[in-house]
Design a protein around this motif. Structure first.
Motif, mmCIF file in Angstrom:
data_model
loop_
_atom_site.group_PDB
_atom_site.id
_atom_site.type_symbol
_atom_site.label_atom_id
_atom_site.label_comp_id
_atom_site.label_asym_id
_atom_site.label_seq_id
_atom_site.Cartn_x
_atom_site.Cartn_y
_atom_site.Cartn_z
ATOM 1 N N MET A 199 0.847 -1.197 0.000
ATOM 2 C CA MET A 199 0.000 0.000 0.000
ATOM 3 C C MET A 199 0.882 1.247 0.000
ATOM 4 O O MET A 199 1.903 1.306 0.679
ATOM 5 C CB MET A 199 -0.898 0.014 1.243
ATOM 6 C CG MET A 199 -1.905 1.166 1.258
ATOM 7 S SD MET A 199 -3.038 1.025 2.674
ATOM 8 C CE MET A 199 -4.006 2.486 2.420
ATOM 9 N N ALA A 200 0.500 2.236 -0.742
ATOM 10 C CA ALA A 200 1.310 3.432 -0.857
ATOM 11 C C ALA A 200 1.355 4.189 0.451
ATOM 12 O O ALA A 200 0.376 4.287 1.163
ATOM 13 C CB ALA A 200 0.729 4.349 -1.947
ATOM 14 N N ALA A 201 2.543 4.731 0.772
ATOM 15 C CA ALA A 201 2.682 5.532 1.982
ATOM 16 C C ALA A 201 1.951 6.851 1.788
ATOM 17 O O ALA A 201 1.953 7.437 0.715
ATOM 18 C CB ALA A 201 4.158 5.789 2.276
ATOM 19 N N GLN A 202 1.311 7.335 2.831
ATOM 20 C CA GLN A 202 0.571 8.585 2.754
ATOM 21 C C GLN A 202 1.430 9.721 3.308
ATOM 22 O O GLN A 202 1.984 9.625 4.385
ATOM 23 C CB GLN A 202 -0.734 8.478 3.553
ATOM 24 C CG GLN A 202 -1.711 7.444 2.993
ATOM 25 C CD GLN A 202 -2.125 7.772 1.573
ATOM 26 O OE1 GLN A 202 -2.516 8.900 1.277
ATOM 27 N NE2 GLN A 202 -2.048 6.791 0.696
ATOM 28 N N ASN A 252 10.805 7.717 2.138
ATOM 29 C CA ASN A 252 9.728 7.568 3.111
ATOM 30 C C ASN A 252 9.464 6.096 3.421
ATOM 31 O O ASN A 252 9.315 5.695 4.581
ATOM 32 C CB ASN A 252 8.453 8.221 2.577
ATOM 33 C CG ASN A 252 7.306 8.146 3.569
ATOM 34 O OD1 ASN A 252 7.365 8.736 4.643
ATOM 35 N ND2 ASN A 252 6.272 7.414 3.212
ATOM 36 N N LYS A 253 9.435 5.272 2.383
ATOM 37 C CA LYS A 253 9.185 3.845 2.585
ATOM 38 C C LYS A 253 10.354 3.164 3.303
ATOM 39 O O LYS A 253 10.149 2.289 4.144
ATOM 40 C CB LYS A 253 8.907 3.170 1.235
ATOM 41 C CG LYS A 253 7.517 3.469 0.680
ATOM 42 C CD LYS A 253 7.280 2.727 -0.608
ATOM 43 C CE LYS A 253 5.828 2.901 -1.062
ATOM 44 N NZ LYS A 253 4.875 2.244 -0.156
ATOM 45 N N LEU A 254 11.584 3.567 2.974
ATOM 46 C CA LEU A 254 12.746 3.007 3.650
ATOM 47 C C LEU A 254 12.735 3.338 5.138
ATOM 48 O O LEU A 254 12.965 2.469 5.987
ATOM 49 C CB LEU A 254 14.034 3.537 3.024
ATOM 50 C CG LEU A 254 14.474 2.932 1.695
ATOM 51 C CD1 LEU A 254 15.673 3.701 1.144
ATOM 52 C CD2 LEU A 254 14.827 1.456 1.847
ATOM 53 N N LEU A 255 12.447 4.602 5.462
ATOM 54 C CA LEU A 255 12.440 5.006 6.862
ATOM 55 C C LEU A 255 11.317 4.321 7.627
ATOM 56 O O LEU A 255 11.505 3.882 8.770
ATOM 57 C CB LEU A 255 12.316 6.526 6.983
ATOM 58 C CG LEU A 255 12.322 7.080 8.413
ATOM 59 C CD1 LEU A 255 13.575 6.632 9.169
ATOM 60 C CD2 LEU A 255 12.221 8.604 8.410
ATOM 61 N N THR A 256 10.154 4.208 7.001
ATOM 62 C CA THR A 256 9.036 3.512 7.645
ATOM 63 C C THR A 256 9.407 2.066 7.957
ATOM 64 O O THR A 256 9.126 1.545 9.040
ATOM 65 C CB THR A 256 7.790 3.560 6.747
ATOM 66 O OG1 THR A 256 7.398 4.919 6.546
ATOM 67 C CG2 THR A 256 6.628 2.800 7.388
ATOM 68 N N MET A 257 10.050 1.405 7.002
ATOM 69 C CA MET A 257 10.472 0.022 7.202
ATOM 70 C C MET A 257 11.463 -0.089 8.359
ATOM 71 O O MET A 257 11.318 -0.930 9.251
ATOM 72 C CB MET A 257 11.120 -0.516 5.916
ATOM 73 C CG MET A 257 11.688 -1.929 6.048
ATOM 74 S SD MET A 257 12.809 -2.322 4.674
ATOM 75 C CE MET A 257 11.708 -2.174 3.282
ATOM 76 N N CYS A 258 12.482 0.778 8.354
ATOM 77 C CA CYS A 258 13.521 0.718 9.385
ATOM 78 C C CYS A 258 12.969 1.065 10.758
ATOM 79 O O CYS A 258 13.324 0.422 11.762
ATOM 80 C CB CYS A 258 14.670 1.662 9.024
ATOM 81 S SG CYS A 258 15.625 1.145 7.571
ATOM 82 N N GLU A 259 12.094 2.044 10.811
ATOM 83 C CA GLU A 259 11.495 2.417 12.099
ATOM 84 C C GLU A 259 10.656 1.279 12.653
ATOM 85 O O GLU A 259 10.716 0.963 13.856
ATOM 86 C CB GLU A 259 10.635 3.676 11.938
ATOM 87 C CG GLU A 259 9.971 4.102 13.250
ATOM 88 C CD GLU A 259 8.981 5.245 13.087
ATOM 89 O OE1 GLU A 259 8.378 5.630 14.091
ATOM 90 O OE2 GLU A 259 8.809 5.741 11.955
ATOM 91 N N THR A 260 9.858 0.654 11.798
ATOM 92 C CA THR A 260 9.021 -0.467 12.231
ATOM 93 C C THR A 260 9.866 -1.601 12.796
ATOM 94 O O THR A 260 9.569 -2.153 13.861
ATOM 95 C CB THR A 260 8.168 -0.983 11.058
ATOM 96 O OG1 THR A 260 7.315 0.072 10.595
ATOM 97 C CG2 THR A 260 7.313 -2.170 11.481
ATOM 98 N N HIS A 283 7.889 -1.567 -5.000
ATOM 99 C CA HIS A 283 7.215 -0.997 -3.834
ATOM 100 C C HIS A 283 6.978 0.502 -3.897
ATOM 101 O O HIS A 283 6.144 1.024 -3.162
ATOM 102 C CB HIS A 283 8.019 -1.308 -2.565
ATOM 103 C CG HIS A 283 8.040 -2.755 -2.229
ATOM 104 N ND1 HIS A 283 8.982 -3.632 -2.741
ATOM 105 C CD2 HIS A 283 7.227 -3.504 -1.446
ATOM 106 C CE1 HIS A 283 8.752 -4.847 -2.287
ATOM 107 N NE2 HIS A 283 7.694 -4.798 -1.497
ATOM 108 N N VAL A 284 7.719 1.226 -4.736
ATOM 109 C CA VAL A 284 7.472 2.659 -4.848
ATOM 110 C C VAL A 284 6.429 2.859 -5.934
ATOM 111 O O VAL A 284 6.743 3.026 -7.097
ATOM 112 C CB VAL A 284 8.770 3.429 -5.176
ATOM 113 C CG1 VAL A 284 8.497 4.922 -5.280
ATOM 114 C CG2 VAL A 284 9.805 3.157 -4.095
ATOM 115 N N VAL A 285 5.186 2.806 -5.532
ATOM 116 C CA VAL A 285 4.078 2.816 -6.490
ATOM 117 C C VAL A 285 3.679 4.234 -6.848
ATOM 118 O O VAL A 285 3.918 5.181 -6.109
ATOM 119 C CB VAL A 285 2.861 2.047 -5.928
ATOM 120 C CG1 VAL A 285 3.196 0.572 -5.803
ATOM 121 C CG2 VAL A 285 2.453 2.608 -4.574
#
Length: 410
Positions: free
Chosen positions: A1-4, A382-390, A347-349
């Motif tokens: 799902m695309a990051a908002q 944004n997606k990379l940081l979200t992944m690493c933070e999670t 993943h970068v949709v």
């Protein structure tokens, strides 16, 4: 799902506008170097903390805990009950060297009497940003004297009582463990606060911290780091945050804020170098910049190879099993810039790009053609940081559960 992407604060847009103005004047090549210098500015700013107290007070263990130094690390402070500090000794984590802790010799010893102490050590109070006054037993007249000297110079200082776990363990009064621990901590804090209050050194006990150097998730260790971050000089706060380990909630939170704040400049840096898209993704020369920043996310959040090894040792689980149990992906995505491009192509949709364009691209104005891949770079970060933070939060929570279970078993 695309990051908002949510609407960003005005200062983010102002930052980008300033960058665009610089780009117009400098051109792409000089602009890229300028932007890289701004992103690396924290690496060229030093923050100095003095650690004072008598031998055996736990200064070395505290220094190692703050700097995240372990037995296999170069520069680890020697831990012992004998006097190990003969002069002011400086310690740094070689991976994050801008935060320096300086171990002062104990005052009131034959080698360093109270009279002429600062002349003897050859250092001025003005050289340091903070002072940690450390004790492991009773609060002494020398601790009070040091506090008065620091207060006179209008410097921040904090009282750190180490080995609070041993004080609780040695207390033999009957009653539930938690209630007994609370009473011991109240008494210890009171024994430090009252003489300081009487002498007019402090007005409240918020700058007194009771810690166990070997257990950062217990007692006041996280509150100590939170206070140091809050009280850091504005120009040095980023250095402080990025120099700490991501092993308590507060540092993870603060690191993520900074990494999000620099995301737009990194995306500009990546996209300004090339507008030539890779089919399906739009990343070309930009991939090297994005890969470097992704690795920075992993290192800062403690999930790089070294961090994962430490976590696996702490949790007593093989590193391969740790990765499998928590479905960790960042180590696979960031094997190389080439692998990052493959991952981004999937993943970068495109659905998110319109949202980014509405929020950010109007700021870029006439330079849109020069940074056509900016939305793709920003979405990738944004997606990379979200992944690493999670991943970091999952592993941190698992460590916290492990510590809690150990306490219950004891």
């Amino acid at each position: 799902m695309a990051a908002q992407f949510e609407a960003q604060p005005d200062y983010i847009h102002q930052d980008i506008k300033e960058c665009v103005d610089v780009l117009k004047v400098m051109g792409v090549t000089k602009f890229s170097k300028h932007l890289q210098r701004e992103l690396d500015m924290w690496k060229h700013t030093d923050l100095n903390i003095a650690v004072v107290g008598n031998s055996g007070a736990g200064k070395s263990s505290l220094i190692n805990a703050i700097l995240d130094l372990e037995t296999d690390d170069d520069g680890m402070a020697k831990v012992g009950v004998v006097e190990t500090t003969k002069t002011v000794t400086t310690y740094r984590n070689n991976n994050r060297p801008n935060l320096a802790l300086h171990d002062f010799p104990g005052v009131g010893t034959p080698n360093y009497p109270q009279k002429g102490y600062f002349d003897k050590i050859g250092h001025k109070l003005s050289e340091y940003d903070f002072f940690l006054i450390v004790s492991s037993d009773r609060f002494t007249e020398y601790d009070l004297w040091f506090a008065k000297q620091i207060k006179r110079d209008e410097k921040h200082f904090y009282f750190v009582r180490t080995h609070i776990d041993l004080s609780i363990y040695k207390d033999k009064r009957p009653g539930p463990k938690k209630l007994k621990a609370k009473k011991v901590m109240e008494e210890v804090k009171k024994s430090i606060y009252e003489p300081l209050k009487k002498e007019g050194v402090i007005d409240d006990d918020c700058h007194i911290f009771l810690i166990n150097n070997d257990a950062k998730l217990e007692f006041d260790f996280e509150r100590l780091l939170q206070t140091l971050i809050k009280d850091s000089p504005v120009l040095k706060r980023q250095t402080m945050i990025l120099s700490l380990a991501a092993d308590v909630d507060e540092t993870i939170n603060e690191k993520v804020k900074i990494l999000k704040g620099r995301m737009y400049k990194v995306a500009l840096l990546a996209s300004s170098g090339s507008a030539v898209p890779v089919p399906g993704v739009g990343l070309a020369a930009e991939a090297a910049v994005l890969y470097k920043e992704g690795c920075f996310y992993r290192e800062q959040l403690g999930i790089d190879d070294k961090g994962l090894r430490r976590l696996s040792n702490h949790l007593n689980i093989e590193i391969e099993q740790l990765m499998k149990n928590f479905h960790l992906e960042s180590h696979l995505v960031l094997i190389s810039a080439k692998e990052l491009i493959k991952w981004a192509s999937v993943h970068v949709v495109s659905e998110a790009l319109e949202d980014i364009s509405k929020l950010i691209l109007p700021v870029l104005g006439s330079l849109i053609s020069a940074v056509a891949s900016f939305p793709l770079c920003l979405n990738t970060l944004n997606k990379l940081l979200t992944m690493c933070e999670t991943e970091a939060r999952q592993l941190h929570n698992e460590v916290a559960r492990s510590v809690l279970n150990d306490d219950i078993r004891q």
